[in-house]
Design a protein around this motif. Structure first.
Motif, short mmCIF file in Angstrom:
data_model
loop_
_atom_site.label_atom_id
_atom_site.label_comp_id
_atom_site.label_asym_id
_atom_site.label_seq_id
_atom_site.Cartn_x
_atom_site.Cartn_y
_atom_site.Cartn_z
N LYS A 1 39.59 21.70 46.74
CA LYS A 1 39.73 21.21 48.24
C LYS A 1 38.55 20.29 48.71
N LEU A 2 37.26 20.27 47.99
CA LEU A 2 36.28 19.27 48.39
C LEU A 2 36.38 18.15 47.62
N LYS A 3 37.24 17.86 46.65
CA LYS A 3 37.44 16.82 45.83
C LYS A 3 36.29 16.60 44.89
N ILE A 4 35.48 17.93 44.52
CA ILE A 4 34.80 17.77 43.34
C ILE A 4 35.33 17.61 41.97
N ILE A 5 36.66 18.44 41.79
CA ILE A 5 37.60 18.48 40.90
C ILE A 5 38.80 17.99 41.14
N ARG A 6 39.72 17.72 40.07
CA ARG A 6 41.20 17.68 40.54
C ARG A 6 41.98 18.31 39.39
N ASN A 7 42.91 18.84 39.72
CA ASN A 7 43.89 19.35 38.76
C ASN A 7 44.51 18.39 38.12
N VAL A 8 44.80 18.50 36.80
CA VAL A 8 45.49 17.43 35.97
C VAL A 8 46.58 17.92 35.20
N LYS A 9 47.42 17.39 35.18
CA LYS A 9 48.77 18.02 34.43
C LYS A 9 48.70 17.24 33.12
N ILE A 10 48.13 17.86 31.96
CA ILE A 10 48.07 17.40 30.83
C ILE A 10 48.92 18.09 29.85
N LYS A 11 49.07 19.16 30.01
CA LYS A 11 50.09 19.85 28.88
C LYS A 11 51.13 20.76 29.87
N ASN A 12 52.07 21.18 29.20
CA ASN A 12 53.44 21.99 29.84
C ASN A 12 53.13 23.30 29.39
N ASP A 13 52.10 24.00 29.45
CA ASP A 13 51.85 25.26 28.89
C ASP A 13 51.57 26.04 29.87
N GLY A 14 51.89 25.68 31.28
CA GLY A 14 51.66 26.87 32.36
C GLY A 14 50.19 26.83 32.90
N VAL A 15 49.10 26.12 32.42
CA VAL A 15 47.71 26.50 32.33
C VAL A 15 47.54 25.16 33.27
N TYR B 1 44.69 22.66 34.34
CA TYR B 1 43.59 21.99 33.92
C TYR B 1 42.74 21.11 34.91
N TYR B 2 41.62 21.08 34.92
CA TYR B 2 40.87 20.20 35.91
C TYR B 2 39.82 19.35 35.23
N ASP B 3 39.63 18.17 35.96
CA ASP B 3 38.56 17.42 35.57
C ASP B 3 37.73 16.91 36.76
N VAL B 4 36.33 16.62 36.33
CA VAL B 4 35.50 16.25 37.69
C VAL B 4 35.80 14.98 37.97
N ILE B 5 35.72 14.82 39.26
CA ILE B 5 35.86 13.60 40.21
C ILE B 5 34.61 12.83 40.28
N ASP B 6 34.37 11.55 39.63
CA ASP B 6 33.37 10.85 39.53
C ASP B 6 33.13 10.50 40.98
N LEU B 7 32.18 10.68 41.64
CA LEU B 7 31.88 10.11 43.04
C LEU B 7 31.82 8.74 43.39
N LYS C 1 24.58 15.43 44.55
CA LYS C 1 25.53 14.85 45.30
C LYS C 1 26.83 15.84 45.70
N TYR C 2 27.02 16.48 44.35
CA TYR C 2 27.96 17.73 44.70
C TYR C 2 27.52 18.82 45.49
N GLU C 3 26.51 19.23 45.19
CA GLU C 3 25.86 20.29 45.98
C GLU C 3 25.66 19.98 47.44
N ALA C 4 25.38 18.74 47.94
CA ALA C 4 25.25 18.52 49.06
C ALA C 4 26.60 18.39 49.80
N MET C 5 27.62 18.07 49.13
CA MET C 5 29.01 17.97 49.53
C MET C 5 29.58 19.48 49.95
N ILE C 6 29.26 20.31 49.05
CA ILE C 6 29.32 21.77 49.30
C ILE C 6 28.65 22.24 50.58
N VAL C 7 27.42 21.96 50.84
CA VAL C 7 26.65 22.27 51.89
C VAL C 7 27.29 21.59 53.37
N LYS C 8 27.53 20.37 53.07
CA LYS C 8 28.02 19.68 54.24
C LYS C 8 29.44 20.05 54.75
#
Length: 144
Positions: free
Chosen positions: A67-81, A83-89, A6-13
Motif C-alpha cells: 500500500k505504501l509502495k515499498i514493495i510491489r506484487n509481481v506476477k512471475i509464475k503461474n503457481d498461485g503464489v 511474489y514481491y520485489d522492492v521498489i527502488d525509490l 527512507k522506507y522507515e520514514a515512509m512508514i512513519v509519514k
C-alpha cells in the motif's frame, strides 16, 4: 540517507507505527532486494532473526508495504503464489520485466525496453500507460 531509512520514514509519514517487527521485516526485505520473494520465503528469513514473528504479521506487513509502495506484487509464475520485489525509490516509476526459464525456473530481470513502445501507444491511441507486467517464458542460455 540509506534506502532502509527512507522506507522507515515512509512508514512513519503514512501514520503507521514503525514497530520492531516491521523494522525487522523491512531490513530483511532490503537485504534481499535483488530477489523476488513470497510471504512464506520472507517468513522463513525473518524467523531466523526473531522467532516470535508469526506468518500473519508477515502477511499484514506485506499488505502495508505494498500500500505504501515499498514493495510491489509481481506476477512471475503461474503457481498461485504472490511474489514481491522492492521498489527502488530512486526509480519508482521504472518498470522492469522478467524472463523465466521453464527448465531451471531461473528468473532474469530485464530493464524496461518498452518505453518507446509506450510513447508510440500514447501518440497513436491517446492512451497513457501507467503500469504493466511483462513476463516471457523460455529457456535460459545455461539450459539450452
Amino acid at each position: 540517507m540509506t534506502q532502509l531509512s527512507k522506507y522507515e520514514a515512509m512508514i512513519v509519514k503514512s501514520g503507521s507505527k514503525l514497530t520492531k517487527q516491521r523494522k525487522q521485516i523491512l531490513k530483511v526485505i532490503v537485504d534481499h532486494s535483488d530477489e523476488h520473494f513470497s510471504a512464506e520465503t520472507l517468513y522463513d528469513l525473518v524467523r531466523h532473526i526473531d522467532s516470535s514473528i508469526g506468518i500473519a504479521t508477515v502477511y499484514r506487513t506485506l499488505e502495508l508495504f505494498e500500500k505504501l509502495k515499498i514493495i510491489r506484487n509481481v506476477k512471475i509464475k503461474n503457481d498461485g503464489v504472490n511474489y514481491y520485489d522492492v521498489i527502488d525509490l530512486d526509480e519508482q516509476n521504472h518498470f522492469h520485466h522478467h524472463l523465466i526459464c521453464t527448465t531451471c525456473n531461473r528468473i532474469i530481470e530485464i530493464a524496461d525496453e518498452l518505453e518507446s513502445y509506450e510513447a508510440f501507444i500514447k501518440e497513436k491511441y491517446g492512451f497513457n500507460v501507467t503500469d504493466h507486467d511483462l513476463t516471457l517464458y523460455g529457456t535460459c542460455a545455461s539450459c539450452q
